[in-house]
Design a protein around this motif. Structure first.
Motif, PDB file in Angstrom:
ATOM      1  N   MET A   1      88.132  60.445  99.554  1.00 29.26           N
ATOM      2  CA  MET A   1      88.334  61.252  98.370  1.00 29.26           C
ATOM      3  C   MET A   1      87.809  62.649  98.659  1.00 29.26           C
ATOM      4  N   SER A   2      88.537  63.674  98.286  1.00 33.46           N
ATOM      5  CA  SER A   2      88.108  65.045  98.542  1.00 33.46           C
ATOM      6  C   SER A   2      87.039  65.464  97.550  1.00 33.46           C
ATOM      7  N   ASP A   3      86.254  66.473  97.938  1.00 31.86           N
ATOM      8  CA  ASP A   3      85.175  66.960  97.098  1.00 31.86           C
ATOM      9  C   ASP A   3      85.664  67.344  95.709  1.00 31.86           C
ATOM     10  N   ASP A   4      86.860  67.917  95.619  1.00 28.82           N
ATOM     11  CA  ASP A   4      87.320  68.393  94.324  1.00 28.82           C
ATOM     12  C   ASP A   4      87.729  67.260  93.394  1.00 28.82           C
ATOM     13  N   LYS A   5      87.740  66.033  93.852  1.00 28.59           N
ATOM     14  CA  LYS A   5      88.070  64.893  93.004  1.00 28.59           C
ATOM     15  C   LYS A   5      86.904  63.922  92.841  1.00 28.59           C
ATOM     16  N   GLN A   6      85.708  64.330  93.181  1.00 23.40           N
ATOM     17  CA  GLN A   6      84.556  63.442  93.025  1.00 23.40           C
ATOM     18  C   GLN A   6      84.122  63.360  91.563  1.00 23.40           C
ATOM     19  N   VAL A   7      83.543  62.232  91.226  1.00 24.44           N
ATOM     20  CA  VAL A   7      82.938  62.057  89.916  1.00 24.44           C
ATOM     21  C   VAL A   7      81.728  62.981  89.833  1.00 24.44           C
ATOM     22  N   GLY A   8      81.600  63.676  88.731  1.00 27.01           N
ATOM     23  CA  GLY A   8      80.426  64.512  88.492  1.00 27.01           C
ATOM     24  C   GLY A   8      79.339  63.716  87.795  1.00 27.01           C
ATOM     25  N   ILE A   9      78.105  64.130  88.012  1.00 27.10           N
ATOM     26  CA  ILE A   9      76.959  63.446  87.411  1.00 27.10           C
ATOM     27  C   ILE A   9      76.163  64.463  86.601  1.00 27.10           C
ATOM     28  N   VAL A  10      75.840  64.120  85.348  1.00 29.46           N
ATOM     29  CA  VAL A  10      74.969  64.944  84.517  1.00 29.46           C
ATOM     30  C   VAL A  10      73.741  64.117  84.173  1.00 29.46           C
ATOM     31  N   LEU A  11      72.572  64.697  84.412  1.00 30.31           N
ATOM     32  CA  LEU A  11      71.303  64.020  84.141  1.00 30.31           C
ATOM     33  C   LEU A  11      70.621  64.709  82.964  1.00 30.31           C
ATOM     34  N   VAL A  12      70.489  63.973  81.867  1.00 28.32           N
ATOM     35  CA  VAL A  12      69.953  64.521  80.626  1.00 28.32           C
ATOM     36  C   VAL A  12      68.541  63.982  80.403  1.00 28.32           C
ATOM     37  N   SER A  13      67.579  64.886  80.350  1.00 27.71           N
ATOM     38  CA  SER A  13      66.193  64.514  80.089  1.00 27.71           C
ATOM     39  C   SER A  13      65.637  65.405  78.990  1.00 27.71           C
ATOM     40  N   HIS A  14      64.592  64.954  78.354  1.00 25.19           N
ATOM     41  CA  HIS A  14      63.885  65.768  77.371  1.00 25.19           C
ATOM     42  C   HIS A  14      63.111  66.899  78.042  1.00 25.19           C
ATOM     43  N   SER A  15      62.989  66.829  79.348  1.00 30.08           N
ATOM     44  CA  SER A  15      62.227  67.813  80.112  1.00 30.08           C
ATOM     45  C   SER A  15      63.106  68.442  81.186  1.00 30.08           C
ATOM     46  N   GLY A  16      63.180  69.764  81.169  1.00 30.42           N
ATOM     47  CA  GLY A  16      63.933  70.461  82.210  1.00 30.42           C
ATOM     48  C   GLY A  16      63.435  70.147  83.604  1.00 30.42           C
ATOM     49  N   PRO A  17      62.119  70.229  83.840  1.00 22.64           N
ATOM     50  CA  PRO A  17      61.616  69.917  85.181  1.00 22.64           C
ATOM     51  C   PRO A  17      61.899  68.479  85.614  1.00 22.64           C
ATOM     52  N   VAL A  18      61.855  67.530  84.700  1.00 23.26           N
ATOM     53  CA  VAL A  18      62.151  66.140  85.060  1.00 23.26           C
ATOM     54  C   VAL A  18      63.621  66.012  85.461  1.00 23.26           C
ATOM     55  N   ALA A  19      64.520  66.579  84.669  1.00 23.07           N
ATOM     56  CA  ALA A  19      65.947  66.506  84.995  1.00 23.07           C
ATOM     57  C   ALA A  19      66.231  67.146  86.343  1.00 23.07           C
ATOM     58  N   GLU A  20      65.644  68.294  86.606  1.00 20.90           N
ATOM     59  CA  GLU A  20      65.851  68.990  87.882  1.00 20.90           C
ATOM     60  C   GLU A  20      65.297  68.172  89.047  1.00 20.90           C
ATOM     61  N   ALA A  21      64.115  67.570  88.859  1.00 27.10           N
ATOM     62  CA  ALA A  21      63.505  66.781  89.935  1.00 27.10           C
ATOM     63  C   ALA A  21      64.330  65.538  90.251  1.00 27.10           C
ATOM     64  N   VAL A  22      64.814  64.852  89.230  1.00 24.79           N
ATOM     65  CA  VAL A  22      65.627  63.658  89.470  1.00 24.79           C
ATOM     66  C   VAL A  22      66.944  64.054  90.148  1.00 24.79           C
ATOM     67  N   ALA A  23      67.529  65.168  89.734  1.00 22.65           N
ATOM     68  CA  ALA A  23      68.762  65.649  90.383  1.00 22.65           C
ATOM     69  C   ALA A  23      68.508  65.954  91.857  1.00 22.65           C
ATOM     70  N   ALA A  24      67.393  66.620  92.156  1.00 23.49           N
ATOM     71  CA  ALA A  24      67.064  66.947  93.548  1.00 23.49           C
ATOM     72  C   ALA A  24      66.802  65.689  94.362  1.00 23.49           C
ATOM     73  N   LEU A  25      66.101  64.732  93.787  1.00 23.45           N
ATOM     74  CA  LEU A  25      65.820  63.477  94.485  1.00 23.45           C
ATOM     75  C   LEU A  25      67.116  62.717  94.775  1.00 23.45           C
ATOM     76  N   ALA A  26      67.954  62.566  93.773  1.00 29.02           N
ATOM     77  CA  ALA A  26      69.199  61.817  93.953  1.00 29.02           C
ATOM     78  C   ALA A  26      70.108  62.496  94.967  1.00 29.02           C
ATOM     79  N   THR A  27      70.212  63.801  94.885  1.00 30.13           N
ATOM     80  CA  THR A  27      71.051  64.547  95.823  1.00 30.13           C
ATOM     81  C   THR A  27      70.496  64.445  97.241  1.00 30.13           C
ATOM     82  N   GLY A  28      69.187  64.552  97.366  1.00 23.21           N
ATOM     83  CA  GLY A  28      68.556  64.450  98.682  1.00 23.21           C
ATOM     84  C   GLY A  28      68.737  63.087  99.308  1.00 23.21           C
ATOM     85  N   LEU A  29      68.640  62.046  98.501  1.00 24.67           N
ATOM     86  CA  LEU A  29      68.803  60.695  99.031  1.00 24.67           C
ATOM     87  C   LEU A  29      70.256  60.371  99.340  1.00 24.67           C
ATOM     88  N   ALA A  30      71.190  60.999  98.636  1.00 25.02           N
ATOM     89  CA  ALA A  30      72.608  60.777  98.920  1.00 25.02           C
ATOM     90  C   ALA A  30      72.982  61.373 100.265  1.00 25.02           C
TER      91      ALA A  30
END
Length: 136
Positions: A1-30
């Motif tokens: 599947m090409s990059d332009d057809k990938q499923v997007g992921i949105v991470l919603v948290s009550h805390s901006g820093p928490v959402a950003e950290a989880v996004a960075a962790l998930a992206t890094g592990l992928a």
């Protein structure tokens, strides 16, 4: 599947820093060069604790590649905010879906699966399966 057809992921948290950290962790592990698009939508517009329908909608628009969007949330009112956006019908891109999954483990599973080319159903299933992960 090409990059332009990938499923997007949105991470919603009550805390901006928490959402950003989880996004960075998930992206890094992928890893890899074709990591699925991920956006954090944490906190309020002024940087406070809470959720913002505007931030969520903007994050969804940012990651929309036409293959659907998996939205994972941390706590109750974030779920209610996403449900309200989905009910309105025009605030989120077509194919946006609330995914019932543990926030951290589910986010990692979702990003890894989407990065491997999984469709929205596969991404949702992988994220939800994180409920079964045992730590002992």
């Amino acid at each position: 599947m090409s990059d332009d057809k990938q499923v997007g992921i949105v991470l919603v948290s009550h805390s901006g820093p928490v959402a950003e950290a989880v996004a960075a962790l998930a992206t890094g592990l992928a890893g890899g060069t074709s990591t699925a698009p991920v956006a954090a939508a944490g906190g309020t517009e002024d940087g406070g604790i809470g959720t913002s329908s505007e931030l969520i909608a903007a994050a969804a628009a940012k990651v929309d590649r036409g293959a659907g969007i998996a939205i994972l949330m941390d706590l109750g009112s974030a779920v209610l905010t996403v449900k309200a956006l989905l009910a309105e019908g025009d605030e989120l891109p077509e194919g946006s879906r609330l995914v019932d999954a543990p926030f951290v483990e589910g986010a990692i599973a979702a990003v890894v699966t989407a990065s491997a080319g999984g469709d929205l159903d596969a991404v949702e299933a992988a994220a939800a399966e994180a409920y079964t992960y045992r730590k002992v």
